[in-house]
Design an enzyme around this catalytic site. Structure first.
Site, mmCIF file in Angstrom:
data_model
loop_
_atom_site.group_PDB
_atom_site.id
_atom_site.type_symbol
_atom_site.label_atom_id
_atom_site.label_comp_id
_atom_site.label_asym_id
_atom_site.label_seq_id
_atom_site.Cartn_x
_atom_site.Cartn_y
_atom_site.Cartn_z
ATOM 1 N N ASP A 12 -46.752 72.299 -34.224
ATOM 2 C CA ASP A 12 -45.301 72.240 -34.063
ATOM 3 C C ASP A 12 -45.071 71.057 -33.148
ATOM 4 O O ASP A 12 -45.351 71.129 -31.949
ATOM 5 C CB ASP A 12 -44.748 73.529 -33.433
ATOM 6 C CG ASP A 12 -43.233 73.515 -33.460
ATOM 7 O OD1 ASP A 12 -42.647 72.609 -32.848
ATOM 8 O OD2 ASP A 12 -42.633 74.384 -34.120
ATOM 9 N N HIS A 13 -44.610 69.957 -33.717
ATOM 10 C CA HIS A 13 -44.669 68.720 -32.940
ATOM 11 C C HIS A 13 -43.775 68.744 -31.699
ATOM 12 O O HIS A 13 -43.977 67.964 -30.786
ATOM 13 C CB HIS A 13 -44.399 67.487 -33.820
ATOM 14 C CG HIS A 13 -42.953 67.244 -34.128
ATOM 15 N ND1 HIS A 13 -42.306 67.834 -35.168
ATOM 16 C CD2 HIS A 13 -42.031 66.452 -33.534
ATOM 17 C CE1 HIS A 13 -41.046 67.421 -35.198
ATOM 18 N NE2 HIS A 13 -40.855 66.580 -34.210
ATOM 19 N N ARG A 36 -52.077 63.748 -54.989
ATOM 20 C CA ARG A 36 -52.207 63.824 -56.450
ATOM 21 C C ARG A 36 -52.089 62.439 -57.099
ATOM 22 O O ARG A 36 -52.490 62.257 -58.242
ATOM 23 C CB ARG A 36 -51.140 64.746 -57.034
ATOM 24 C CG ARG A 36 -51.178 66.144 -56.437
ATOM 25 C CD ARG A 36 -51.191 67.234 -57.495
ATOM 26 N NE ARG A 36 -51.254 68.547 -56.850
ATOM 27 C CZ ARG A 36 -52.360 69.250 -56.675
ATOM 28 N NH1 ARG A 36 -53.521 68.789 -57.091
ATOM 29 N NH2 ARG A 36 -52.321 70.416 -56.072
ATOM 30 N N GLU A 54 -28.567 66.736 -34.731
ATOM 31 C CA GLU A 54 -29.111 65.505 -35.323
ATOM 32 C C GLU A 54 -27.990 64.757 -36.039
ATOM 33 O O GLU A 54 -27.113 65.378 -36.637
ATOM 34 C CB GLU A 54 -30.208 65.847 -36.345
ATOM 35 C CG GLU A 54 -31.411 66.532 -35.746
ATOM 36 C CD GLU A 54 -32.531 66.683 -36.767
ATOM 37 O OE1 GLU A 54 -33.458 65.878 -36.741
ATOM 38 O OE2 GLU A 54 -32.447 67.599 -37.601
ATOM 39 N N HIS A 84 -39.328 74.842 -34.265
ATOM 40 C CA HIS A 84 -39.210 74.092 -33.017
ATOM 41 C C HIS A 84 -38.403 74.810 -31.927
ATOM 42 O O HIS A 84 -38.819 74.869 -30.771
ATOM 43 C CB HIS A 84 -38.550 72.739 -33.273
ATOM 44 C CG HIS A 84 -39.207 71.945 -34.359
ATOM 45 N ND1 HIS A 84 -40.568 71.875 -34.507
ATOM 46 C CD2 HIS A 84 -38.692 71.173 -35.355
ATOM 47 C CE1 HIS A 84 -40.860 71.095 -35.543
ATOM 48 N NE2 HIS A 84 -39.743 70.665 -36.075
ATOM 49 N N LYS A 88 -27.692 69.093 -39.092
ATOM 50 C CA LYS A 88 -27.740 67.718 -39.602
ATOM 51 C C LYS A 88 -26.324 67.136 -39.590
ATOM 52 O O LYS A 88 -25.338 67.860 -39.693
ATOM 53 C CB LYS A 88 -28.260 67.716 -41.043
ATOM 54 C CG LYS A 88 -29.666 68.286 -41.210
ATOM 55 C CD LYS A 88 -30.717 67.320 -40.731
ATOM 56 C CE LYS A 88 -32.119 67.810 -41.012
ATOM 57 N NZ LYS A 88 -33.143 67.117 -40.253
ATOM 58 N N LYS A 105 -45.962 72.870 -40.457
ATOM 59 C CA LYS A 105 -44.907 73.840 -40.703
ATOM 60 C C LYS A 105 -44.177 73.522 -42.008
ATOM 61 O O LYS A 105 -44.280 72.380 -42.445
ATOM 62 C CB LYS A 105 -43.940 73.837 -39.531
ATOM 63 C CG LYS A 105 -43.119 72.510 -39.443
ATOM 64 C CD LYS A 105 -41.932 72.673 -38.597
ATOM 65 C CE LYS A 105 -40.636 72.401 -39.212
ATOM 66 N NZ LYS A 105 -40.311 71.287 -40.025
ATOM 67 N N ASP A 110 -36.245 75.320 -41.152
ATOM 68 C CA ASP A 110 -36.768 74.000 -40.790
ATOM 69 C C ASP A 110 -36.865 73.837 -39.269
ATOM 70 O O ASP A 110 -37.820 73.235 -38.778
ATOM 71 C CB ASP A 110 -35.833 72.928 -41.379
ATOM 72 C CG ASP A 110 -36.344 71.510 -41.161
ATOM 73 O OD1 ASP A 110 -37.572 71.323 -41.184
ATOM 74 O OD2 ASP A 110 -35.517 70.589 -40.982
HETATM 75 C C1 BG6 Z 1 -38.879 68.113 -38.443
HETATM 76 C C2 BG6 Z 1 -37.819 68.595 -39.384
HETATM 77 O O1 BG6 Z 1 -39.867 69.088 -38.276
HETATM 78 O O2 BG6 Z 1 -38.305 67.801 -37.187
HETATM 79 C C3 BG6 Z 1 -36.727 67.542 -39.542
HETATM 80 O O3 BG6 Z 1 -38.390 68.887 -40.657
HETATM 81 C C4 BG6 Z 1 -36.196 67.135 -38.190
HETATM 82 O O4 BG6 Z 1 -35.677 68.025 -40.366
HETATM 83 C C5 BG6 Z 1 -37.338 66.772 -37.243
HETATM 84 O O5 BG6 Z 1 -35.324 66.029 -38.366
HETATM 85 C C6 BG6 Z 1 -36.832 66.522 -35.831
HETATM 86 O O6 BG6 Z 1 -37.900 66.056 -35.053
HETATM 87 P P1 BG6 Z 1 -37.674 65.006 -33.889
HETATM 88 O O7 BG6 Z 1 -39.001 64.835 -33.235
HETATM 89 O O8 BG6 Z 1 -37.163 63.755 -34.543
HETATM 90 O O9 BG6 Z 1 -36.647 65.626 -32.996
#
Ligand code: BG6
Length: 513
Positions: free
Chosen positions: A213-214, A89, A252, A276, A362, A184, A271
């Protein structure tokens, strides 16, 4: 992993003894080691593309997508002719966007870009304000490329904006000759996920859709499949007769990093768990697919989700770190959880009765991604294990570069039948060179460019995960406070007793990590 996928994963050459899985420590540099490289064979070079980056000024684009696209360009894995049309935007000129992209790549790419590499990439970047300007910008990019051009839309926008943008792409005809990557979370509950899927399917055929989904792009996560399905010794014990629990643990140290707008609506459960951690569970628990083709593999993960027992609120512990309420943008009385630990079950013949423990949060004590498979002990213990020796566990460190390790008991040298623990470990960095490796986002963007669905999720699987989660979303369990830097609320330890979380673990010290 499809055949294409396996090639991207690298061309590892093995020599006897090169894999570092020896008792007693790591293989030294004296061994012949592997060479991993990204092949540039023709079938890995995507057809000519216009990549439309929607949400191009957002956090994900700056941290992952722009650096990832640049990395693919450096690795020679982008199409011979491509243009990137960035859109959001914000009102920006091409040059202003190029400057933003240059800063993002400078800040977040793995190496500082050389001018030589940057100039052609920057040249392919243009910017259009999201709206009526997008279609002409894409058509202009297509004319610049010439000939047949495929479109790849990358939708990286807040969930609330998704449906409107998808409809707009359809009205503009930008769904023609296109693929779309969806970020996601896919909805925020079963109802919204269904609505989103319906919107998507009004505009795109499922075969055009890549839900990313990485975690599935992470090298070590894919190695779960290789370990299981390439090594009978593991697959034969991968069941309820031999496994007593599974843990998927993603603590994390990060806070919400200024993402209150997103996080307040999502929380740790939406999240991380519904996305994941459940996807990793799908790889751990799946039956052997009939082939490594996308359909076969994704179908097996969806079957696991079908067999997941709906979660019970009493099997879930929610936490919020002290200080969360003072984060910028967080409402003062927020009940959003920043921590979740839970127990769930896969009700099928392979896993009946085996608890799967999932944990993430977190501001915890460590940033790790660890999968632990806990094995049953022999009924008849001929040798007494040394005091304090932990259960036999196979531990996957899903970080980058990652490892797979276990500890077993050996006879200690000497005149008595005394046992001592010994490590048995594979560490990526000892067995493979990691240069040229693609990070998760890079791998997955490249997969979408070559039309490989293997590591993407499917609409029915996503909907099932929301269905399984519905009881917890409808009746969220109490929120426990926890200290930043801790391992979360005490209740999360009680949840799995008498088992214990693998982390924090002094066992790793013995393994030299
Ligand atoms: C993301 C979340 O999809 O994955 C984040 O939105 C998270 O909150 C992150 O920190 C973690 O990914 P990775 O690859 O750093 O473990």
């Amino acid at each position: 992993m499809s055949a294409g996928q396996l090639r991207v994963l690298g061309d590892a050459t093995f020599t006897a003894g090169a894999v570092n899985a020896v008792a007693g420590g790591r293989v030294s540099g004296a061994q012949t080691h592997h060479v991993e490289r990204v092949e540039h064979s023709q079938d890995l070079i995507p057809d000519n593309h216009v990549i439309v980056l929607i949400g191009a000024t957002g956090d994900l684009a700056r941290r992952k997508l722009l650096p990832g696209l640049f990395r693919l360009s450096e690795a020679g894995l982008l199409p011979e002719r491509f243009r990137i049309v960035a859109t959001s935007r914000a009102s920006l000129s091409d040059d202003e966007f190029r400057a933003l992209a240059r800063d993002a790549v400078g800040a977040f790419a793995r190496s500082t870009p050389s001018e030589e590499a940057w100039a052609p990439f920057a040249d392919a970047l243009t910017y259009a304000v999201l709206g009526d300007a997008l279609l002409p910008a894409v058509e202009h990019a297509e004319r610049t490329i010439g000939g047949e051009v495929t479109r790849l839309h990358y939708l990286s926008v807040p969930p609330a904006a998704c449906a409107g943008i998808i409809e707009a792409l359809g009205s503009a005809g930008l769904n023609q000759g296109a693929r779309i990557i969806l970020e996601k979370p896919f909805g925020s509950d079963l109802k919204t996920a269904r609505e989103l899927n319906e919107t998507v399917h009004r505009v795109f055929d499922e075969s055009q859709v890549y839900r990313i989904d990485h975690f599935l792009g992470k090298e070590t996560v894919q190695n779960i499949l290789a370990l299981r399905f390439a090594n009978g010794v593991f697959e034969l014990v991968w069941n309820r007769d031999n496994v007593s629990y599974v843990q998927i643990d993603v603590p994390e140290t990060l806070s919400i990093e200024g993402r209150a707008g997103f996080y307040e609506r999502a929380g740790a459960f939406r999240d991380m768990i519904v996305t994941h951690l459940f996807q990793v569970l799908g790889f751990v628990a799946m039956e052997p697919p009939t082939s490594l083709h996308a359909d076969a593999l994704v179908t097996e993960t969806v079957k696991v989700f079908d067999a997941l027992r709906p979660l019970r609120p009493e099997d879930v512990v929610r936490g919020q770190y002290d200080g969360y309420l003072s984060e910028p943008g967080v409402t003062p009385d927020s009940r959003t959880e920043t921590f979740v630990a839970l127990r769930c079950f896969v009700d099928n013949g392979r896993w009946a009765g085996v608890p799967f423990y999932l944990r993430t949060g977190k501001r915890l004590a460590e940033g790790r991604r660890v999968l632990t498979i806990g094995f049953r002990e022999l009924a008849d213990q001929l040798f007494a294990p040394p005091e304090g020796f932990p259960p036999r566990e196979l531990v996957f460190d899903l970080g980058d570069p990652g490892s797979i390790s276990t500890q077993f008991l050996v006879k200690a040298p000497g005149p008595t039948p005394r046992l001592a623990p010994a490590p048995f470990a594979f560490h990526y960095e000892d067995s493979f060179t990691t240069t040229n490796q693609l990070a998760a986002y890079e791998r997955l963007i490249h997969d979408a460019l070559i039309g490989d669905h293997t590591l993407f999720t499917r609409a029915d699987g996503i909907e099932r995960l929301w269905e399984v989660s519905a009881p917890v979303l409808a009746d969220p369990p109490p929120l426990h406070a926890y200290e930043p830097g801790s391992w979360g609320p005490e209740a999360s330890h009680d949840l799995i007793a008498p088992a214990r979380w693998y982390l924090p673990s002094s066992r790793e010290e013995a393994d030299g990590q």
